[in-house]
Structure formats: structure tokens, C-alpha cells
Design an enzyme around this catalytic site. Structure first.
Site, short mmCIF file in Angstrom:
data_model
loop_
_atom_site.label_atom_id
_atom_site.label_comp_id
_atom_site.label_asym_id
_atom_site.label_seq_id
_atom_site.Cartn_x
_atom_site.Cartn_y
_atom_site.Cartn_z
N GLU A 149 -0.89 4.51 -29.38
CA GLU A 149 0.02 3.84 -29.87
C GLU A 149 -0.47 2.99 -31.08
O GLU A 149 -0.95 1.87 -30.50
CB GLU A 149 0.86 3.06 -28.91
CG GLU A 149 1.68 3.93 -27.75
CD GLU A 149 2.81 4.69 -28.30
OE1 GLU A 149 3.13 4.23 -29.52
OE2 GLU A 149 3.56 5.13 -27.49
N CYS A 171 3.94 -3.75 -34.66
CA CYS A 171 3.51 -2.76 -35.03
C CYS A 171 4.51 -1.81 -36.03
O CYS A 171 4.12 -1.29 -36.96
CB CYS A 171 2.95 -1.58 -33.85
SG CYS A 171 4.35 -1.51 -32.57
N GLU A 218 -1.94 -2.28 -43.27
CA GLU A 218 -1.08 -3.14 -42.27
C GLU A 218 -1.56 -4.67 -42.28
O GLU A 218 -2.85 -4.83 -42.15
CB GLU A 218 -1.33 -2.56 -40.79
CG GLU A 218 -0.50 -3.14 -39.73
CD GLU A 218 -0.51 -2.75 -38.48
OE1 GLU A 218 -1.82 -2.55 -37.97
OE2 GLU A 218 0.22 -2.62 -37.60
#
Ligand code: NAD
Length: 531
Positions: A308, A342, A442
């Protein structure tokens, strides 16, 4: 033991804030309403030092090393945490391996009762866990209290329910899985005649990040335990305290020793877990960079793996959306948990015809976002989790500006940030090009890149133009458009007219560089069984 209810910082006035929280010098309608902080008053006991939780006991690390866990809102050391080395990892894995056959043989309804007890104790100790989570990680107490802790309890409740229904869960899915994966024809026929018998994977090494510490622990432990696996869990090095409190809960409820082992440490400890030959599955949540290293390390072994990883999720606002509602979705999409999420909606795509209106309303809304003491129940934006993460965010802010985008800061730049701790004003960039670093990478902070589009086709193209594929948001009044766009977006989770909503029954996970495997729901269980 020491008691600490965290920083008791005086409230910070925000220009433009209305109502009871307004600062002096505002309009006559609000003047005289001084800000009144509402600090959480619960005291939480924190030990000076925490050892490793192996085979049901807290034991000192063989490394004899400890590292500090810091409150990011005031830089105070909360406790010393044991640093597990390879020998400690080995001890934890041995304990998990020894405990696994008995745990797997336990009547499933009895396994369920144990998992159910964890959920109940999390609920009973919810306030303490919320305060601890906020002190250790910097997130606002309202988020720990209303999101992290209730959802963690929900995950254990939900998976307790599955423990004695695995055969039912994998009736048809299991058959399909054995057809897909089983090359052995006889086994396939036997399975389809007898129905499928899911069996546990074995010992699971579970490595989690710092943004939702106890929630990520629940996401990992609950499905693994329900399926009869045993676990070695490693929290992130900046946020170990709630996982260790969970270990105390396990002791309290007489959880069978060795079934859950919680070891602490940084990347090297995680690496030792990944390389341990007796771990049957690695479940990793964290950065794409580390995820790739783990994938390489597991590639030459027969370990099962789920990853993940990171994201750069698009949040798309069409001209027919309810704009006020969408503004709330933008705010919760990127400023929830300081953007340490996330699936944060960190790329905002707005239909060109409503861009000015959205920017104006967003700017206005951001004046009322309160940044400050995470233990204050009025706080919307807490502290950045660590000094290192703050430095990373600053690098992105500089990159955005130097590439030509315009920075807009909420929580007015005239208002000083708290003098101690790690802070970043919630902000957004306009004038962003798809090639800009802030549109591609990110950031994992309260930084939004705003872009526009003219047609739905362009919105889809630009939203999918990313190496990630974790989540997306779509805001439109039209149901048909919603379904059409959602089908064309390459993302594991798609929210329509909402954002950042989670449920234990709903699978979560990504495509592309956001990883593979799912957590939550029936799909999440699949990663913890073999056929
Ligand atoms: P990180 O990858 O630096 O660390 C995650 C965990 O891995 C920590 O426990 C760390 O100690 C450990 N680790 C570090 N190096 C390792 C190595 N070489 N081998 C094994 N373990 C190692 O990530 P982070 O900074 O803690 O977390 C932020 C990242 O996590 C973001 O990219 C975020 O998107 C991602 N994340 C993803 C999800 C999801 O469900 N997809 C959820 C939360 C966070």
C-alpha cells in the site's frame, strides 16, 4: 511513569475568523470575541521507556539501543523506544511461528472472541488512545478522537465477524482463485467439488507508516488474525506509542502469547523483517520508494506480498457541482491530517468556467482553518509529524515557487506560527503546469496544486497522467457523468461528491505505483489466506 497532557499553548488569533473564535481587530460584529482554547484535559501515562513486545511480554532489545519519540507540536521527548535489531526480529518471528499452529487450530468463533475483545478495549480506552496518538503524531485531537480510534475499533469488530465465516467468504471467490492460480488440475477439481478451504498464510511481517499509526496497525492485524495468521508488526519510528499501548491491551485481555508481536525501530528493523526467511507474508504500507525495495527483496522468495504505497490523487470539480460542498471536500481532501494522507486529493482539477469562483471561495474558507495545538479541540491543522517531513515539505514549496507557480497560504502569513514544534501553513499553488514537480510528486503535506480543465476528456486525461493510482474525487450534480468519469479514472478508490471516507467493509488499495493488494472488506481478507 510521567503524566503529560501535552502542550498548553495559548490560542492563536486568525485574521478574518468569524464568531467565537475571531481575533481582536475584526469587524464590529465580531470584535471582543477573544479566542478561547478548548484543550483536551485527559492525562495519559507514558512510560519513560518502552521495550519490545515479544511472546506476550515486554523485553529489552538485544541491541540495548533506544531512540526518542518526540511530540512534534512542542519537540518534547515523550519516551524512549527500543530499537530492534536482526536478533530481536528473529526472536519475534520465532514466537509468531511457534504460536501459529495453535492459533490457526483454535475454533474460529473463539478467534473471533479474542479479536472482538481488542475492539471493545480500544473503545473503552478510546480517549486515552486518542490523546496519545495526537501527542505522538501531531494530528488534531478531533481527528484522532473521531476518525482514527473509532475506525481502528471498527476494523477489529468487522474482522472478528469474518473469523468463523471464511469458508463462506471464499465460496466462489476461492474457487476462482484456485482456478486462476492452481496449476494442479486434481487440486482444482477437488476444490470445486468440496468447496474451498482457505488456510492461513502463516507468519505475517507487517510494516506501517506514521500517518495513521493505530489505524494502520488495525488494518494489518485484524484481517491477518481473523484468518488464523500470527503477526510481527513494526510501527514507524516516529509514532510507536499507540501500537505499544495496543500491546498492553493484548496483555490485558489475555491474548495468546506470540500471536501478535510488536517490535519497534526504523528502516533497518523493517529490512530485517523483509529478509527473514520464516516470514511467509510481508504487508507493507509506506512510501513507493521503500515499497520498490521490498518488492525486489521479496521477488526471489516465496513470500506473499501486499504493498500500500503513495499517491497523488486528483480531485475533479465540474461546473455543475455544488461548489460550497466541493470546497469542503477540497479542504478535507488535502488538509485533513496535515495532508499526511496517502490518498490526499493533492491535485485539484477545476472546470475552467468556475476556477475563479472556486479559488475565491477556497481562499475565504482557508482563513477559518485554525492551525495550532493539536490537543485543542478547535484545531483544524496540527503539527507536521517530524522535522524531516517538514524539511521535505519546504523543499516542495521552494520547488513550486521556483518553477513559476503562485503560492497562496491559509492561516495568514501575518500570524506567527508556534515557536516550538514543526508547522506548515495549509496552502495551495495556482499557475501549476502538469510538468511541475508539485503536480507530479507526492508531497505528503498540506500543499495543494490547483489546475483547470475544459472538457471531461481533458479532466480524465490529466487526472490519469500520474504514476500513481490510489484514489480520486469527482464532484458533479449528474449521476450519469459521475459513473462515466469514475469508470475512466485509474484509481483504486473513487469518491463522488465526498472525499476521504473510509469503512472497514470497503476495500482500499491502489494501481500502478500506489501498490497492489487491498485492505478492508472481503478483498482485504484474500491477502491473508492460501487455497
Ligand atoms: P516509509 O516508506 O519511509 O516508511 C514506512 C515504514 O517502512 C516505516 O515503518 C519505516 O520504518 C519502514 N521502512 C523504511 N525503510 C525500510 C526498508 N528499507 N525496509 C523495510 N521497512 C522500511 O514511509 P513513511 O514516510 O513512514 O509513510 C509515508 C508514506 O506512506 C507515503 O508515501 C504514503 O503515501 C504512504 N502510505 C500509504 C498508504 C496506503 O494505504 N496506500 C497509507 C498510509 C501511508
Amino acid at each position: 511513569m510521567k503524566e503529560d497532557s501535552g502542550p498548553q499553548r495559548p490560542g492563536i488569533a486568525i485574521p478574518g475568523r468569524q464568531g467565537a473564535n475571531a481575533s481582536a481587530g475584526e469587524s464590529s460584529a465580531t470584535a471582543g470575541w477573544d479566542y478561547s482554547p478548548a484543550p483536551e484535559t485527559a492525562k495519559v501515562a507514558i512510560a519513560d521507556r518502552y521495550d519490545l513486545f515479544i511472546n506476550g511480554k515486554f523485553i529489552a532489545p538485544k541491541t540495548r539501543k533506544y531512540f526518542a519519540s518526540i511530540n512534534p507540536a512542542n519537540e518534547q521527548v515523550l519516551s524512549e523506544i527500543a530499537e530492534a535489531g536482526a536478533a530481536d526480529v528473529d526472536a519475534a518471528v520465532r514466537a509468531a511461528k511457534a504460536a501459529q499452529p495453535k492459533w490457526a487450530r483454535l475454533k474460529p468463533s473463539e478467534r473471533a472472541k479474542f479479536i472482538f475483545r481488542i475492539a471493545r478495549r480500544i473503545q473503552e480506552r478510546a480517549r486515552e488512545l486518542a490523546v496519545l496518538e495526537t501527542m505522538d503524531g501531531g494530528k488534531p485531537i478531533t481527528e484522532s478522537r473521531d476518525v482514527d480510534i473509532p475506525l481502528a475499533a471498527q476494523h477489529f469488530f468487522y474482522h472478528a465477524g469474518w473469523a468463523d465465516k471464511l469458508q463462506h467468504a471464499f465460496g466462489s471467490a476461492g474457487e476462482k482463485a484456485s482456478r486462476d492460480h492452481g496449476r494442479d488440475k486434481k487440486r482444482r477439481i477437488r476444490n470445486s467439488k468440496l468447496g474451498t478451504s482457505p488456510s492461513p498464510v502463516g507468519v505475517c511481517g507487517q510494516i506501517i507508516p506514521w500517518n495513521f499509526p493505530i489505524l494502520m496497525a488495525a488494518w494489518k492485524l485484524a484481517p491477518a488474525l481473523a484468518c488464523g495468521n500470527t503477526c510481527v508488526l513494526k510501527p514507524a519510528e516516529t509514532t510507536s506509542l499507540t501500537a505499544l499501548r495496543l500491546a498492553e491491551i493484548l496483555q490485558e485481555i489475555d491474548f495468546p502469547p506470540g500471536v501478535v508481536n510488536i517490535i519497534t525501530g526504523a528502516g533497518a528493523t523493517g529490512q530485517a523483517m523483509v529478509n527473514h526467511p520464516s516470514i511467509d507474508k510481508i504487508a507493507f504500507t509506506g512510501s513507493t520508494e521503500v515499497g520498490k525495495l521490498i518488492a525486489k527483496a521479496c521477488a526471489s522468495t516465496d513470500k506473499k506480498l501486499t504493498l500500500e504505497l503513495g499517491g497523488k490523487s486528483p480531485n475533479i470539480i465540474f461546473e455543475d457541482a455544488s461548489i460550497d460542498q466541493a470546497i469542503e471536500g477540497i479542504v478535507s481532501g488535502i488538509y485533513f491530517n496535515q495532508g499526511h494522507v496517502c490518498c490526499a486529493g493533492s491535485r485539484l482539477f477545476v472546470a475552467e468556467s468556475i476556477l475563479d469562483e472556486v479559488i475565491s471561495k477556497l481562499t475565504q474558507r482557508m482563513t477559518s482553518l485554525r492551525l495550532g495545538d493539536p490537543l485543542d479541540k478547535n484545531t483544524d491543522v496540527g503539527a507536521i509529524n517530524s522535522k524531516a517531513q517538514l524539511a521535505t515539505i519546504h523543499r516542495y514549496l521552494e520547488a513550486g515557487t521556483s518553477e513559476g507557480a503562485q503560492l497562496h497560504e491559509g492561516y495568514g502569513s501575518a500570524t506567527p506560527l508556534p515557536s516550538k514544534g514543526y508547522w506548515c501553513r495549509p496552502c495551495f499553488f495556482t499557475g501549476v503546469q502538469p510538468s511541475h514537480i508539485i503536480a507530479r510528486e507526492e508531497i505528503f503535506g498540506p500543499v495543494l496544486a490547483v489546475m483547470s480543465f475544459r472538457t471531461p476528456e481533458e479532466a480524465i486525461l490529466r487526472a490519469n497522467n500520474t504514476p500513481y493510482g490510489l484514489a480520486a474525487g469527482v464532484w458533479t450534480h449528474k449521476g450519469s457523468k459521475m459513473f462515466d468519469i469514475a469508470r475512466k479514472l485509474k484509481a483504486g478508490v473513487i469518491w463522488c461528491n465526498t472525499f476521504n471516507k473510509f469503512d472497514a467493509a470497503s476495500p482500499f488499495g491502489g494501481f500502478k505505483e500506489s501498490g497492489f493488494g487491498r485492505e478492508g472488506g472481503l478483498h482485504g481478507l484474500r491477502g491473508y489466506v492460501r487455497f
